[in-house]
Design an enzyme around this catalytic site. Sequence first.
Site, mmCIF file in Angstrom:
data_model
loop_
_atom_site.group_PDB
_atom_site.id
_atom_site.type_symbol
_atom_site.label_atom_id
_atom_site.label_comp_id
_atom_site.label_asym_id
_atom_site.label_seq_id
_atom_site.Cartn_x
_atom_site.Cartn_y
_atom_site.Cartn_z
ATOM 1 N N CYS A 272 1.536 -4.667 -0.297
ATOM 2 C CA CYS A 272 0.750 -5.660 -0.147
ATOM 3 C C CYS A 272 0.707 -6.167 1.254
ATOM 4 O O CYS A 272 1.746 -6.867 1.535
ATOM 5 C CB CYS A 272 1.050 -6.702 -1.312
ATOM 6 S SG CYS A 272 -0.326 -8.151 -1.151
ATOM 7 N N CYS B 115 -7.408 -8.927 1.208
ATOM 8 C CA CYS B 115 -6.373 -7.892 0.779
ATOM 9 C C CYS B 115 -6.153 -7.248 2.259
ATOM 10 O O CYS B 115 -6.775 -6.734 2.850
ATOM 11 C CB CYS B 115 -6.871 -6.986 0.164
ATOM 12 S SG CYS B 115 -6.177 -5.534 -0.298
#
Length: 290
Positions: free
Chosen positions: A85, A228
Site C-alpha cells: 500500500c 491509492c
Amino acid sequence: MVAFTKGHGTGNDFVIIADPDGELELSSDQVAALCDRHFGIGADGVLRVVRLSAFPEAAAALAEEPAAEWFMDYRNADGSVAEMCGNGIRVFAHYLVRSGLATIDPGSTLPIGTRAGVRDVTVSADGYQVDLGRWKLSGDDPLAKARGLEVARPGLGIDVGNPHVVVALASEEELASIELEYIPELDPALPAGANIEFVVPGEPLVRDGIGHVSMRVFERGVGETLSCGTGVAATALAVRYWAGERAPHDWQVSVPGGVLGVRMFPTEDGEHVALSGPAQLTFSGTIDLI
C-alpha cells in the site's frame, strides 16, 4: 482493549495498531469491524506495526535487507491480506517517526518490510517518498466494465508489487460519471483480482516537463477510496507507456484526496518507480476487539 492511532495519506485512511512483539492476531472479521465506518473506527485498511523478527512470514524480507526492523502488516477493509500500500507505507513511516520507534535522518532511508518485499522510505518536501521497486507490465489487459460507462474500455495491467488495471477515459465528465459504489467488472476476470484505476490525461498532458493526470480508483477489498498510492504509480506508468518514448519520467496525479508525485528512475536491477506525498496522524484511542 487495544490502543490505535488513525492516520491518512491524501484521504486514504488507516487504523494503525502497534504490536511490536507480534502478540496480536487479528481475524478478518475483526479487521472488517475496525474499518466499519458506522460501527467501528472507520478506515480503508489496518496497518499492524510489528517487528520483522516477530513475524515468521517475513523471513525472506529479513534476508533481503537485514537492516530492516519493522514490518507493515497491511489488511484491506474487508479483512483480506494485501501485498503493498503506497499511501499506507508513508503513514506507517510517519507513525514510526512520531512514536519514536524509528528515525529518518536527512539523506538517509528507512527500510520497511512488506509482503511485496522491503521498501525504502525517505523524507521528501511534501512528506515522504517510498521507492516502490521494480515495476512490470503484468500481461493482464482485460476489458473493464463500470456503471456509468456506456461501453467497456481496454485496460493495461501494471504490477507495482500488487496488481492494477489502468483504464483511459476521454474526459473529466466521463471520469465523474462512473458509479464506483458498484464493483467494476474485468473481462476476463483476474484470479487474484486487481485495483482498477480510471484515468484522464491533463490538458495539456505535460507542463514544465511534468506529466499531469486525474484518477479515480476502485481498490480490491475496499471499494472506491479517495486515493491509492500504488494505483497512482500504476496510473503514471500506464500513461507514460501510452504516450511513448518522449513522455516525462516525473508526474503529478490528482485524486479526490489531493495530489501525489511519481518519479521513474533507473537502477542496477531495472527501472524503479517512487511515490511521494503527505502523511498525517489524526487521533488516537482505545477500542474493544470483538
